[in-house]
Design an enzyme around this catalytic site. Structure first.
Site, mmCIF file in Angstrom:
data_model
loop_
_atom_site.group_PDB
_atom_site.id
_atom_site.type_symbol
_atom_site.label_atom_id
_atom_site.label_comp_id
_atom_site.label_asym_id
_atom_site.label_seq_id
_atom_site.Cartn_x
_atom_site.Cartn_y
_atom_site.Cartn_z
ATOM 1 N N GLN A 254 0.819 -1.206 0.000
ATOM 2 C CA GLN A 254 0.000 0.000 0.000
ATOM 3 C C GLN A 254 0.855 1.259 0.000
ATOM 4 O O GLN A 254 0.502 2.266 -0.608
ATOM 5 C CB GLN A 254 -0.985 0.012 1.174
ATOM 6 C CG GLN A 254 -2.030 -1.077 1.050
ATOM 7 C CD GLN A 254 -2.678 -1.122 -0.323
ATOM 8 O OE1 GLN A 254 -3.369 -0.203 -0.728
ATOM 9 N NE2 GLN A 254 -2.404 -2.187 -1.083
ATOM 10 N N HIS A 257 1.676 3.097 -3.312
ATOM 11 C CA HIS A 257 0.646 3.802 -4.083
ATOM 12 C C HIS A 257 0.894 5.304 -4.154
ATOM 13 O O HIS A 257 0.588 5.937 -5.168
ATOM 14 C CB HIS A 257 -0.736 3.594 -3.447
ATOM 15 C CG HIS A 257 -1.462 2.395 -3.972
ATOM 16 N ND1 HIS A 257 -1.858 2.289 -5.275
ATOM 17 C CD2 HIS A 257 -1.875 1.260 -3.367
ATOM 18 C CE1 HIS A 257 -2.483 1.126 -5.459
ATOM 19 N NE2 HIS A 257 -2.512 0.479 -4.322
ATOM 20 N N GLU A 322 -8.686 1.517 5.381
ATOM 21 C CA GLU A 322 -9.288 1.039 4.130
ATOM 22 C C GLU A 322 -9.171 -0.486 4.037
ATOM 23 O O GLU A 322 -10.144 -1.171 3.754
ATOM 24 C CB GLU A 322 -8.545 1.720 2.968
ATOM 25 C CG GLU A 322 -9.052 1.369 1.605
ATOM 26 C CD GLU A 322 -8.132 1.916 0.512
ATOM 27 O OE1 GLU A 322 -6.968 2.284 0.832
ATOM 28 O OE2 GLU A 322 -8.561 1.947 -0.649
ATOM 29 N N HIS A 323 -7.956 -0.995 4.257
ATOM 30 C CA HIS A 323 -7.723 -2.445 4.265
ATOM 31 C C HIS A 323 -7.235 -2.845 5.656
ATOM 32 O O HIS A 323 -6.395 -2.155 6.229
ATOM 33 C CB HIS A 323 -6.613 -2.835 3.284
ATOM 34 C CG HIS A 323 -6.803 -2.295 1.903
ATOM 35 N ND1 HIS A 323 -6.184 -1.145 1.461
ATOM 36 C CD2 HIS A 323 -7.550 -2.739 0.872
ATOM 37 C CE1 HIS A 323 -6.539 -0.908 0.207
ATOM 38 N NE2 HIS A 323 -7.364 -1.855 -0.187
ATOM 39 N N ASP A 356 -7.212 -6.532 -4.234
ATOM 40 C CA ASP A 356 -7.122 -5.492 -5.256
ATOM 41 C C ASP A 356 -7.536 -6.003 -6.623
ATOM 42 O O ASP A 356 -7.913 -5.223 -7.496
ATOM 43 C CB ASP A 356 -5.681 -4.969 -5.357
ATOM 44 C CG ASP A 356 -5.338 -4.065 -4.199
ATOM 45 O OD1 ASP A 356 -6.268 -3.471 -3.632
ATOM 46 O OD2 ASP A 356 -4.143 -3.956 -3.868
ATOM 47 N N HIS A 415 -52.178 20.498 5.340
ATOM 48 C CA HIS A 415 -51.980 19.054 5.502
ATOM 49 C C HIS A 415 -53.221 18.432 6.158
ATOM 50 O O HIS A 415 -53.701 17.388 5.733
ATOM 51 C CB HIS A 415 -50.754 18.768 6.391
ATOM 52 C CG HIS A 415 -49.437 18.932 5.692
ATOM 53 N ND1 HIS A 415 -49.023 20.123 5.153
ATOM 54 C CD2 HIS A 415 -48.432 18.041 5.449
ATOM 55 C CE1 HIS A 415 -47.807 19.966 4.609
ATOM 56 N NE2 HIS A 415 -47.434 18.708 4.780
#
Lengths: 425, 425
Positions: A254, A257, A322-323, A356, A415
């Site tokens: 990761q 990235h 995230e992971h 992934d 109403h």
């Protein structure tokens, strides 16, 4: 890697410091102007911005089908096989996400329910250059297809030497209906409002740079959007039973990235922490993307040594990664302790890159702590619900007094009258 | 009311003109500054803004539990009974919205699935003054409760003469855990970022003015939000079988909400169009909120005469109304033609105000055309999903080549190595 050995409270405060987010008002304003310009001048604005930002003069935004077909054919057999395997597994998993509406007819005279309806048209944003990932196209387009979306269109920045064939090939494989070469905030604006050549969509999904993310936030409401994607993150919970070479490799997967990516390990073992830290350094030097991964590891990543399994999960739920890899014996036992995580990888062989590509789960996941409130991209993101109600006259009469009481309490006389008029002689 | 008799294409263009949305950059900037100030100075900023905007000096933001209990006790028996009936019916309907995760164990050696997890803490925004609707509190709090949210807090602007007891009473009935008297963009900022006294939440729901709506959009990403609520809308599809007095009353029930509200009828009957138009005018003059409803009717509302049932639905799907009444014989038959609507009311006795209070469906619904892509507020809005994956070594080995092929195509060498390191001797 930086190693912390702190009390639980101190560690939670450190986690919070790492996750602060900021907005840049100057970018907000520039994006606002771009969107206004596209709304006013349509294709002409798109052409001007493509020349200015991408350095490309566009005649036709729509990529010809022959170019897409040729791109797919040009892919290697290995790549085609990998994309097809990914498609099969993603389709299998995501088919379980299909939702049904319901009808409640338990009370005579009352029919109530909910209908699940696919969105009509969805737009994918696909970044250009090195961040153009064919896997992301299948991860975004397939759930939309499975949901029953009729039309899926894609925008991607024009490239001087043509759009990456792997991107076009993945678009074909995933069943994207049309590809337009326009990117940035202007591409998002085109999807949100439509131009002469690009039809407006109901939802925009897919990652992008800060201009794309800001544009998505600004058009939210005009169209739906998926979450704003931040830098990638991996959290690892491990004890002495885990293999430090594997752990280091997973953390680096990761980190490569983005210099802003985060790799965080929490462990009860001080010796494991030290070995993994050394191993990360050893593997880092061998990586082609060392210059990206190193700042990610040095500035945003850390290992926290905690006293107990419970504390490890408390810290990781504050990270809301995230992971999340759980590398403990019998890892499934700990799913009940997971409050906040996008996608969880259990045990020694569910290495994060599996998810992934071909594991079947989605890789478009909540980042920057948003797993606190959001989900992996799924079929449920491409449908909406409509409720419906039918009452007989008798059933309405039974509740008429309650309705008029509440309406008049709220000062809404019309109403109340809409109900009463139905029972007047 | 304005009556159109146009071709389908011309009518669709007219519908689009009515639904254009705009953003005001000046408001964006002011809200941005307020949020930044609350992030920096917390409670002190909230106090300063409450004095400036609400003209109220606040010592304690948290409303004492005794005040809430006393407010509930002070409500009339009729109002208590109406709120309880609403609670019962909303709970019944929304319990059907509870979602389950899944586990896929069809392939030996692979476990994959999804876990559905309630959000931990949710914040309700409740407007002050005349727009403080107790019904909205139960409509927002109950689905969160049913979803399993542990803590529900509420913010509402301080009032010089104290907060409306009906609002506090509804909060008690709906199980709200704490009420803080702070409103506007500063109230939203407090929920998103937390202050010394107000804890930060995972999601903010509830309606508000343009400052509240803008603040919600700006904090989206830091927290989740429900849709940005625009002015109320009602769409009615009717033929000669419908009662024009009922239709007019239903159209006015939404018009009385807001001068910007929209009431739109589509019909195949020119004579019905004329009678309803006259009847709207007759009833309008008798309404206490005529000054609100009249501009809504005169500026934003219309009746469209179309040639066929299909064309009526095509026009109404372009409107994508918050509320849709289908006043045709056998109305359930037409649910298949509904693509875009928040909540549908079928037949002569499902008058729209039924759904505002005790019908059981939610009254927090997509407005301003957002029914194209969004849903009634529901239990599904208060949960998120986490996917999980476990593979044995053998199962990973089978797909290892596909993963490394895709990773290297995307230039992500560390991804490939994370897999390969597991199979090295």
């Amino acid at each position: 890697m930086k190693i912390y050995k702190e009390s639980l409270d101190a560690m939670l405060a450190i986690v919070r410091d790492y996750t602060q987010q900021t907005t840049d008002m100057e970018i907000e304003r520039r994006v606002y102007d771009i969107i206004a310009e596209v709304r006013t001048n349509g294709d002409a604005a798109l052409k001007a911005y493509s020349e200015k930002f991408d350095g490309v003069s566009i005649e036709e935004f729509k990529v010809p089908q022959e170019e897409i077909d040729a791109a797919y054919e040009s892919l290697s057999d290995d790549l085609k096989a990998a994309l097809l395997k990914a498609k099969t597994n993603i389709t299998e998993f995501h088919s379980r996400e299909i939702e049904q509406g319901f009808v409640d007819m338990d009370t005579p005279g009352i029919i109530r329910g909910q209908k699940v309806i696919p969105l009509a048209r969805v737009g994918l944003y696909v970044p250009g250059g090195t961040a153009a990932y064919p896997s992301t196209i299948i991860m975004t387009a397939l759930p939309a297809k499975i949901a029953g979306v009729k039309e899926i269109i894609m925008v991607t920045p024009p490239q001087k030497d043509g759009i990456n064939p792997a991107v076009l090939g993945a678009a074909k494989l995933a069943g994207v209906d049309a590809v337009y070469q326009v990117g940035g905030a202007q591409g998002v604006a085109a999807l949100a409002y439509g131009t002469e050549t690009i039809p407006k969509v109901d939802k925009i999904v897919g990652p992008g740079n800060i201009y794309v993310a800001t544009a998505k936030r600004q058009v939210f409401g005009q169209v739906d959007i998926d979450m704003i994607a931040g830098p990638s993150e991996i959290g690892v919970i491990a004890d002495d039973s885990a293999n430090p070479v594997h752990l280091a490799a997973d953390l680096l997967s990761q980190a490569e990235h983005d210099p802003r990516a985060r790799a965080i390990m929490v462990t009860t073992s001080e010796s494991l922490a030290n070995v993994v830290s050394d191993e990360v350094e050893r593997q880092l030097k061998l990586l082609p993307r060392e210059s990206i991964a190193r700042p990610a590891i040095e500035n945003n990543s850390y290992i926290a040594i905690m006293d107990s399994i419970e504390d490890m999960f408390t810290v990781m739920n504050e990270v809301a990664p995230e992971h999340l890899e759980i590398q403990l014996p019998d890892p499934m036992n700990y799913m009940s302790l997971v409050q906040n995580a996008g996608s969880v990888f259990l045990g020694a062989y569910a290495s994060e890159p599996l998810g992934d590509y071909v594991g079947g789960t989605n890789h478009v996941l909540p980042t920057s702590g948003t797993a606190r409130f959001s989900s992996p991209l799924g079929v449920y993101d491409f449908v909406k619900r409509t409720s419906f109600t039918q009452f007989t006259k008798e059933r309405l009469e039974e509740v008429a007094k309650h309705i008029t009481t509440l309406a008049r309490t709220e000062g809404l006389e019309a109403h109340a009258r809409a109900i009463e008029v139905r029972f007047e002689k």
